[in-house]
Write an enzyme that holds these catalytic residues in place. Structure first.
Site, PDB file in Angstrom:
ATOM      1  N   LYS A   1       0.832  -1.216   0.000  1.00 33.61           N
ATOM      2  CA  LYS A   1       0.000   0.000   0.000  1.00 33.61           C
ATOM      3  C   LYS A   1       0.861   1.258   0.000  1.00 33.61           C
ATOM      4  CE  LYS A   1      -1.573   1.606   4.023  1.00 33.61           C
ATOM      5  NZ  LYS A   1      -1.192   2.987   4.362  1.00 33.61           N
ATOM      6  N   ASN A   2       1.861   1.294   0.888  1.00 33.82           N
ATOM      7  CA  ASN A   2       2.640   2.523   1.042  1.00 33.82           C
ATOM      8  C   ASN A   2       3.608   2.770  -0.108  1.00 33.82           C
ATOM      9  OD1 ASN A   2       1.219   2.979   3.317  1.00 33.82           O
ATOM     10  ND2 ASN A   2       2.822   2.338   4.726  1.00 33.82           N
TER      11      ASN A   2
ATOM     12  N   CYS B   1      -4.698  12.096  12.922  1.00 33.37           N
ATOM     13  CA  CYS B   1      -5.496  10.865  12.955  1.00 33.37           C
ATOM     14  C   CYS B   1      -5.251  10.203  14.295  1.00 33.37           C
ATOM     15  CB  CYS B   1      -5.139   9.941  11.796  1.00 33.37           C
ATOM     16  SG  CYS B   1      -3.554   9.121  12.011  1.00 33.37           S
TER      17      CYS B   1
ATOM     18  N   ARG C   1       0.322  14.481  13.372  1.00 36.32           N
ATOM     19  CA  ARG C   1       0.844  14.285  11.996  1.00 36.32           C
ATOM     20  C   ARG C   1       0.872  15.586  11.189  1.00 36.32           C
ATOM     21  NH1 ARG C   1      -1.136   8.593   9.693  1.00 36.32           N
ATOM     22  NH2 ARG C   1       0.784   8.817   8.526  1.00 36.32           N
TER      23      ARG C   1
ATOM     24  N   ASP D   1       4.739   0.326  11.953  1.00 34.43           N
ATOM     25  CA  ASP D   1       3.505  -0.286  11.448  1.00 34.43           C
ATOM     26  C   ASP D   1       3.353  -1.744  11.851  1.00 34.43           C
ATOM     27  OD1 ASP D   1       3.816   1.607   8.358  1.00 34.43           O
ATOM     28  OD2 ASP D   1       2.940   2.147  10.292  1.00 34.43           O
TER      29      ASP D   1
ATOM     30  N   ARG E   1      -8.693  -0.274   4.981  1.00 37.80           N
ATOM     31  CA  ARG E   1      -7.891   0.782   4.342  1.00 37.80           C
ATOM     32  C   ARG E   1      -6.481   0.284   4.020  1.00 37.80           C
ATOM     33  NH1 ARG E   1      -6.677   5.370   7.677  1.00 37.80           N
ATOM     34  NH2 ARG E   1      -5.216   5.624   5.927  1.00 37.80           N
TER      35      ARG E   1
HETATM   36  C1  EPZ Z   1       4.330   6.923   6.329  1.00 42.99           C
HETATM   37  O1  EPZ Z   1       3.549   7.962   6.936  1.00 42.99           O
HETATM   38  C2  EPZ Z   1       3.375   5.719   6.196  1.00 42.99           C
HETATM   39  N1  EPZ Z   1       2.244   6.092   5.370  1.00 42.99           N
HETATM   40  C3  EPZ Z   1       2.884   5.300   7.584  1.00 42.99           C
HETATM   41  O2  EPZ Z   1       2.081   4.116   7.442  1.00 42.99           O
HETATM   42  C4  EPZ Z   1       4.080   4.936   8.445  1.00 42.99           C
HETATM   43  O3  EPZ Z   1       3.649   4.638   9.748  1.00 42.99           O
HETATM   44  C5  EPZ Z   1       5.068   6.139   8.493  1.00 42.99           C
HETATM   45  O4  EPZ Z   1       5.441   6.537   7.165  1.00 42.99           O
HETATM   46  C6  EPZ Z   1       6.332   5.796   9.258  1.00 42.99           C
HETATM   47  O5  EPZ Z   1       6.960   4.691   8.723  1.00 42.99           O
HETATM   48  C7  EPZ Z   1       2.400   6.054   4.011  1.00 42.99           C
HETATM   49  O6  EPZ Z   1       3.447   5.771   3.463  1.00 42.99           O
HETATM   50  C8  EPZ Z   1       1.195   6.410   3.213  1.00 42.99           C
HETATM   51  P1  EPZ Z   1       6.405  10.303   8.477  1.00 42.99           P
HETATM   52  P2  EPZ Z   1       4.113   9.480   6.965  1.00 42.99           P
HETATM   53  O7  EPZ Z   1       6.302  11.568   7.698  1.00 42.99           O
HETATM   54  O8  EPZ Z   1       4.813   9.772   5.688  1.00 42.99           O
HETATM   55  C9  EPZ Z   1       6.184  13.447  12.122  1.00 42.99           C
HETATM   56  C10 EPZ Z   1       0.253   2.691   7.800  1.00 42.99           C
HETATM   57  O9  EPZ Z   1      -0.187   2.134   8.829  1.00 42.99           O
HETATM   58  N2  EPZ Z   1       6.117  14.482  11.065  1.00 42.99           N
HETATM   59  O10 EPZ Z   1       7.641   9.508   8.349  1.00 42.99           O
HETATM   60  O11 EPZ Z   1       2.992  10.348   7.377  1.00 42.99           O
HETATM   61  C11 EPZ Z   1       4.909  12.586  12.127  1.00 42.99           C
HETATM   62  O12 EPZ Z   1       3.872  13.184  12.827  1.00 42.99           O
HETATM   63  C12 EPZ Z   1       0.711   4.161   7.861  1.00 42.99           C
HETATM   64  O13 EPZ Z   1       0.363   2.151   6.682  1.00 42.99           O
HETATM   65  C13 EPZ Z   1       6.159  15.808  11.435  1.00 42.99           C
HETATM   66  O14 EPZ Z   1       6.223  16.146  12.625  1.00 42.99           O
HETATM   67  O15 EPZ Z   1       5.163   9.348   8.170  1.00 42.99           O
HETATM   68  C14 EPZ Z   1       5.418  11.298  12.769  1.00 42.99           C
HETATM   69  O16 EPZ Z   1       5.397  11.430  14.149  1.00 42.99           O
HETATM   70  C15 EPZ Z   1       0.468   4.778   9.188  1.00 42.99           C
HETATM   71  N3  EPZ Z   1       6.130  16.757  10.458  1.00 42.99           N
HETATM   72  C16 EPZ Z   1       6.850  11.204  12.242  1.00 42.99           C
HETATM   73  O17 EPZ Z   1       7.228  12.524  11.828  1.00 42.99           O
HETATM   74  C17 EPZ Z   1       6.057  16.430   9.113  1.00 42.99           C
HETATM   75  O18 EPZ Z   1       6.034  17.322   8.254  1.00 42.99           O
HETATM   76  C18 EPZ Z   1       6.999  10.252  11.050  1.00 42.99           C
HETATM   77  O19 EPZ Z   1       6.124  10.652  10.027  1.00 42.99           O
HETATM   78  C19 EPZ Z   1       6.004  15.061   8.757  1.00 42.99           C
HETATM   79  C20 EPZ Z   1       6.050  14.092   9.752  1.00 42.99           C
END
Ligand code: EPZ
Length: 424
Positions: free
Chosen positions: A24-25, A120, A125, A310, A402
Site C-alpha cells: 500500500k505505502n 489521525c 501528523r 507499522d 484501508r
Molecule cells: C508513512 O507515513 C506511512 N504512510 C505510515 O504508514 C508509516 O507509519 C510512516 O510513514 C512511518 O513509517 C504512508 O506511506 C502512506 P512520516 P508518513 O512523515 O509519511 C512526524 C500505515 O499504517 N512528522 O515519516 O505520514 C509525524 O507526525 C501508515 O500504513 C512531522 O512532525 O510518516 C510522525 O510522528 C500509518 N512533520 C513522524 O514525523 C512532518 O512534516 C513520522 O512521520 C512530517 C512528519
C-alpha cells in the site's frame, strides 16, 4: 443501517502458503508520482485496499483516466489530461496520503491547493517538514478555508537537511524536484523500502536520482519524465502481520514473495522469541515454524532499517502470550498505543508509561468486543482474536480495509476461524 464487524474464534495453528499483495505505502506514492508524466502508465501487483480506491478517485478528480482490473491487480493510469491542482477536503480527510501529490502538482503546475490533512488516531501528523523544504526552494504558502495554497513559479534546487527522516516529506521533495533543473540533496532522508521503490520508478521514467550513504538522496533534475510499466513491490507489512498470525497460533506458514531483505530487524526478533525462520533464495520468501513457548522480547520502533512502527501493534499482540516481560517503546508516533486498552479487554497484562508499553505475558487471552482505531491496531486485534478463547467481535473494520487487501479471507484460507459479518 447495518454495522460491519469481524467475528474471530480461537483457531487451530495457522498453516499453509499465502500469496502477498502489493505494498500500500509503495503504490500510493507511485500513483502520486505518475502526475509527473503525460501519458499511459501501467501498474501491476496493485492491492485494492480502500486507500488505493481513494487515490484512484483523487487522480480522477485531477483529470486522470484510470482503468482498473481488480482480478488482474492492474491499474492503467493516463495522466495526459490532468488539468486540476486542487485536492478536495473530503478526499484529504479520508486519506492523509493525499498530501503526497503536493510535490508532483508543484512540479507540473507550479501550483497546488491541498486541504490541510489534520491528525489521525495515531498522532497530530503535521506537514511542517514538507512545507519547510518547499519554502526553502522558493515556494510560498497561504491558507484559507481548510486549504493550503502553494505557489512555486520557479523552485530552486537546494541541499536540505530534514529535521527527521520523514517518509512523506522525503517522497514529496523527490517528486517536487525530479523535473527541476540542477541538483537537490536531501540529507537525513527516509530510506524506507517504499521510498527506494519510488526512486526506482522515477529513474525508470528517466529521472536521475541516487541514494548516497548515509541517508542522503541526490536528485539531478531532468526536463521530462516518460510513462512507465511497473510491478509494485510486495508488502512487508502484510508479510509481517501474516507471520505474526502464524506465530500467535503456534502454526507454520510460507510466504514465497516476502521481501525478507527489508524485514531483517523484525525477523530477528521473531527468532529471539524462539520461532524458527527460514529465508528463501536471494532473501526472497520467508517460512516460519512457530514455537509453542514464545519468549518475551523488547524493542523500540524506528525509521528504516529499525523496527517498523507499522508492525508495533501486531507484534504487541503476539507478545501478550510470550513468557516474561516485553518492553515496547514507540518513538515514531506520539499516540500509537491506543490498541492497548482493547488488548487489556481480552485479558492482556499491559501497562503504559508515556510512549512505553510493558507487557507481562499471560497463558490465555479471552474473546471480547473490541474496536480497531487504526489500520495496524485492527491487525493486532484480529491476531489476538485468533488465539483467544471464545469469540471476539471487532468493529472499526474500515480501518483494517484501508490497509489490507482481503486479509480476512486470506487468514481463513490458512485455517483461521474468522469472517466478516453485518449486524442490522
Ligand atoms: C508513512 O507515513 C506511512 N504512510 C505510515 O504508514 C508509516 O507509519 C510512516 O510513514 C512511518 O513509517 C504512508 O506511506 C502512506 P512520516 P508518513 O512523515 O509519511 C512526524 C500505515 O499504517 N512528522 O515519516 O505520514 C509525524 O507526525 C501508515 O500504513 C512531522 O512532525 O510518516 C510522525 O510522528 C500509518 N512533520 C513522524 O514525523 C512532518 O512534516 C513520522 O512521520 C512530517 C512528519
Amino acid at each position: 443501517m447495518s454495522t460491519e464487524y469481524i467475528r474471530i474464534e480461537k483457531s487451530q495453528p495457522l498453516s499453509g502458503i499465502a500469496q502477498l499483495a502489493g505494498a500500500k505505502n509503495a503504490v500510493l506514492v507511485i500513483m502520486a508520482s505518475l502526475l509527473l508524466t503525460e501519458g499511459k502508465n501501467k501498474l501491476t501487483n496493485v492491492p485494492f485496499s480502500e486507500d488505493i480506491r481513494h487515490m484512484i478517485r483523487l487522480l480522477e478528480m485531477l483529470g486522470a483516466v484510470v482503468e482498473v482490473d481488480k482480478d488482474m491487480g492492474t491499474l492503467v493510469i493516463d495522466t495526459t489530461l490532468i488539468s486540476s491542482f486542487r485536492v478536495p477536503v473530503e478526499i484529504m480527510k479520508r486519506m492523509r496520503a493525499s498530501i503526497l501529490v503536493m510535490g508532483s502538482l508543484l512540479a507540473r503546475f507550479g501550483k497546488a491547493e491541498v486541504a490541510l490533512p489534520g491528525g489521525c488516531s495515531i498522532g497530530e501528523r503535521p506537514i511542517d517538514y514538507h512545507l519547510k523544504a518547499f519554502s526553502k526552494m522558493g515556494a510560498t504558502f497561504s491558507t484559507s478555508n481548510e486549504y493550503i495554497h502553494c505557489n512555486a513559479d520557479k523552485l530552486r534546487p537546494i541541499t536540505h537537511i530534514l529535521d527527521y527522516p520523514s517518509v512523506g516529506a522525503t517522497e514529496n521533495i523527490i517528486m517536487g524536484t525530479a523535473l527541476l533543473k540542477g541538483t537537490t540533496r536531501i540529507i537525513n532522508a527516509s530510506v524506507e523500502p517504499e521510498v527506494l521503490d519510488l526512486i526506482e520508478v522515477l529513474n525508470k521514467m528517466g529521472a536521475h536520482i541516487r541514494v548516497l550513504a548515509p541517508a542522503t538522496i541526490e536528485i539531478e533534475g531532468v526536463s521530462s519524465l516518460e510513462p512507465i510499466d511497473h510491478q509494485i513491490m510486495y508488502d512487508r507489512l502484510e508479510a509481517g502481520s501474516l507471520l505474526l498470525a502464524a506465530a500467535i497460533t503456534g502454526g507454520e506458514l510460507s510466504l514465497p514473495d516476502a521481501p525478507a531483505r527489508s524485514m531483517t530487524v523484525f525477523l530477528s526478533l521473531l527468532e529471539e522469541m524462539g520461532h524458527s525462520i527460514t529465508l528463501g533464495d536471494n532473501n526472497t520468501g520467508v517460512h516460519i515454524q512457530a514455537t509453542q513457548e514464545p519468549r518475551a522480547v523488547s524493542f523500540k520502533t524506528m525509521p528504516y532499517p529499525g523496527f517498523p512502527t507499522d508492525l508495533q501493534a501486531p507484534m504487541m499482540a503476539a507478545l501478550c502470550l510470550a513468557s516474561g516481560k516485553s518492553v515496547i517503546h514507540e518513538t515514531v508516533f506520539e499516540n500509537r498505543l491506543v490498541h492497548v486498552r482493547e488488548l487489556q479487554k481480552m485479558g492482556a497484562q499491559i501497562s503504559i508509561e508515556g510512549q512505553t508499553a510493558t507487557i507481562v505475558g499471560v497463558d490465555e487471552l479471552y474473546g471480547a468486543a473490541v474496536i480497531a482505531s487504526d489500520i495496524r491496531a485492527g491487525a493486532a486485534l484480529v491476531l489476538a482474536g485468533l488465539a483467544a478463547h471464545g469469540h471476539t467481535t471487532m468493529t472499526g473494520v474500515h480501518h483494517l480495509k484501508r490497509g489490507y487487501d482481503a486479509i480476512v479471507p486470506k487468514l481463513a484460507s490458512l485455517g483461521g476461524r474468522i469472517s466478516t459479518q453485518f449486524e442490522e
